[in-house]
Design an enzyme around this catalytic site. Structure first.
Site, PDB file in Angstrom:
ATOM      1  N   SER A 156      43.155  36.787  41.242  1.00 29.06           N
ATOM      2  CA  SER A 156      42.139  37.581  41.659  1.00 29.06           C
ATOM      3  C   SER A 156      42.222  39.016  40.222  1.00 29.06           C
ATOM      4  O   SER A 156      42.251  40.162  40.679  1.00 29.06           O
ATOM      5  CB  SER A 156      42.166  38.499  42.816  1.00 29.06           C
ATOM      6  OG  SER A 156      42.221  37.439  43.647  1.00 29.06           O
ATOM      7  N   ARG A 158      41.610  40.877  31.051  1.00 33.53           N
ATOM      8  CA  ARG A 158      42.577  42.302  31.310  1.00 33.53           C
ATOM      9  C   ARG A 158      43.005  42.323  32.776  1.00 33.53           C
ATOM     10  O   ARG A 158      42.440  41.643  33.522  1.00 33.53           O
ATOM     11  CB  ARG A 158      41.418  43.433  30.850  1.00 33.53           C
ATOM     12  CG  ARG A 158      40.447  43.763  31.744  1.00 33.53           C
ATOM     13  CD  ARG A 158      39.451  44.864  31.235  1.00 33.53           C
ATOM     14  NE  ARG A 158      38.250  44.704  31.723  1.00 33.53           N
ATOM     15  CZ  ARG A 158      37.839  45.065  32.765  1.00 33.53           C
ATOM     16  NH1 ARG A 158      38.675  45.429  33.789  1.00 33.53           N
ATOM     17  NH2 ARG A 158      36.695  44.885  33.222  1.00 33.53           N
ATOM     18  N   ASP A 169      39.377  35.508  43.906  1.00 30.72           N
ATOM     19  CA  ASP A 169      39.440  35.606  45.565  1.00 30.72           C
ATOM     20  C   ASP A 169      38.159  35.882  46.241  1.00 30.72           C
ATOM     21  O   ASP A 169      37.823  35.171  47.231  1.00 30.72           O
ATOM     22  CB  ASP A 169      40.469  36.778  45.969  1.00 30.72           C
ATOM     23  CG  ASP A 169      39.918  38.090  45.589  1.00 30.72           C
ATOM     24  OD1 ASP A 169      39.069  38.270  44.612  1.00 30.72           O
ATOM     25  OD2 ASP A 169      40.624  38.983  45.740  1.00 30.72           O
TER      26      ASP A 169
END
Ligand code: ADP
Ligand code: MG
Length: 463
Positions: A147, A162, A200
């Site tokens: 996630s 990132r 997620d």
């Protein structure tokens, strides 16, 4: 006294700056919709990445077999074993094991993080009962819920754009996280293939759809926040691949990175952002999600202590420690129904070593919890409205009501009752009673893990 008045002035100003009246929320929703269009139009066209998930079919219910899932999302990670029964049978069996990520591993190296995870998976696999073992010649398959923002290159590959939520492992950025995990699995001798890489939100959408076919949006409110929804493939100009047969594509919005001049930001938010690991990024996340709400509260209390002697002549030293006041503690104080506010008293004592709080100061602490949580929850509701607008589901259409179910999950949504109630009430307020009756918010309990297993099943090599 003068000090008390000064403290109350700080509270009042903070409350005003956090104000999120209906008109403002509608502006936020409209701004989000505009950014969604821009993010779908071109790569880098918006702060909203609007990532293509490569999921163009959500679970049907026909999925069958034993699959694994790995859910890495922030504070904890989980490994799951799920047995899917096939047509109309559903989940026959599920078991999981949970561990926390040692803080040191959140900023060390990619190898160290993935080795740790692979080792936990190895232990979990070693405990596999005979009846869950794969037939001869068949490898175990895993859905990997990761996630953080990933640029997917296929259903089971993608590079990390990132880190967010306090992670900062430099050498992992730009790497294919599936390749990293696969190498670690090999190093630990785990015989397993990563069949699907999902966020997620995507997992929650898939898990939600498995049990309710009206689910077409998923929202996560946990350590961070994010949303995914089902978009028409035709409405994604930046998608140059073949049009999926379903005509649909699930989009991972990465809405945590949304920002707009309409967001009600305060001096405390600016300071938190500047001092964070990712300044200028994840602004929406930093005012709505679990990692930050307690920290915002701490910052306001610190100012009141420093400038208005709110906790007495000395500033409690603990109050100066970033992130010492966590959102679960804030939530516990917010929900304190005792007449002497003893939960607030105990939290102040245990966490901040403030032992001389008066009932009056405790009441103010609760007011502050309420201000911070209310702003976050109302903005989350505005985010949902923005998504519904993009989907054309924010008003009733001709041909009768079209039910839209939003699958929600995450520790903040699950446990912070006041936040959750405020979010749901605000959504109703924004939609109006009539439309609100066709929009359902459903708690998708741990849908993301099961969802990843379902997507591993539908992308199995052995179909
Ligand atoms: P993650 O987002 O890390 O994948 P979760 O969905 O379980 O994991 O969310 C955990 C987050 O939820 C915590 O970081 C915390 O901010 C928040 N949270 C957990 N419990 C509570 C609680 N009782 N009250 C408020 N927030 C909570
Ligand atoms: Mg999670």
């Amino acid at each position: 006294s003068g000090e008390w008045a000064k403290a109350m002035a700080i509270v009042k100003e903070f409350e005003e700056k956090c104000g999120a009246p209906e008109v403002k929320l509608k502006q936020v929703a409209d701004a989000l919709t505009v950014e969604m269009h821009a993010g779908l139009a071109s790569e880098g066209g918006s702060k909203l990445k609007m990532l293509i998930s490569y999921v163009d079919n959500l679970p049907t219910g026909d999925e069958e077999g034993v699959f694994y899932a790995l859910d890495l999302g922030g504070t904890n990670f989980r490994v799951l074993r799920v047995q899917l029964g096939g047509k109309e049978v559903g989940v026959v069996h599920q078991e999981f094991s949970e561990a926390s990520i040692p803080p040191a591993l959140m900023s060390h190296s990619s190898d160290a993080l993935f080795d740790y995870i692979a080792e936990k998976l190895a232990n979990f696999v070693a405990e596999e009962e005979q009846r869950f073992q794969q037939p001869p010649g068949r490898q175990r398959e895993l859905g990997f819920t990761f996630s953080f923002p990933v640029m997917q290159t296929s259903i089971n590959s993608g590079t990390l754009i990132r880190w967010t939520k306090g992670f900062s492992i430099d050498d992992a950025v730009g790497q294919d996280v599936v390749a990293e995990l696969t190498k670690a699995l090999q190093r630990k001798g785990v015989d397993m293939r990563v069949a699907a890489l999902v966020n997620d939100t995507i997992g929650t959408l898939a898990g939600g759809r498995y049990t309710n076919k009206d689910v077409s949006v998923a929202v996560i409110l946990g350590t961070g926040t994010n949303a995914a929804y089902v978009e028409r493939a035709q409405a994604i100009p930046k998608w140059h691949g073949p049009l999926p047969r379903s005509g649909e594509m699930v989009i991972n919005m990465e809405w945590g990175n949304f920002r707009s001049s309409h967001l009600p930001l305060t001096e405390f938010d600016h300071a938190l952002d500047v001092e964070s690991l990712n300044p200028g990024e994840q602004i929406f996340e930093k005012i709505t999600s679990g990692m930050y709400l307690g920290e915002i509260l701490r910052r306001v209390l610190l100012k009141m202590a420093e400038e208005a002697a709110f906790f007495g002549d000395e500033v409690p030293p603990k109050l100066k420690i970033p992130f010492i006041l966590r959102t679960p503690e804030m939530s516990a104080m917010h929900h304190d129904m005792s007449s002497d506010l003893r939960v607030v008293n105990n939290k102040l004592k245990d966490i901040l070593e403030i032992s001389n709080s008066t009932l009056k100061t405790r009441r103010v602490v609760i007011d502050l919890c309420n201000i911070v949580a209310t702003r976050g929850a109302r903005l989350a509701a505005a985010g949902v409205l923005g998504v519904l607008k993009k989907m054309g589901r924010d008003t009733l259409r001709e041909g009768g009501p079209q039910r839209t179910v939003i699958a929600m999950d995450g520790g903040l949504y699950e446990h912070y009752t006041e936040y959750r109630k405020c979010l749901e009430n605000t959504l109703r307020e924004l939609l109006g009673e009539e439309t609100a009756s066709s929009i359902v918010v459903e708690h998708s309990n741990d849908g993301s893990g099961i969802g990843a297993a379902l997507l591993a099943a539908s992308h199995s090599l052995y179909l």
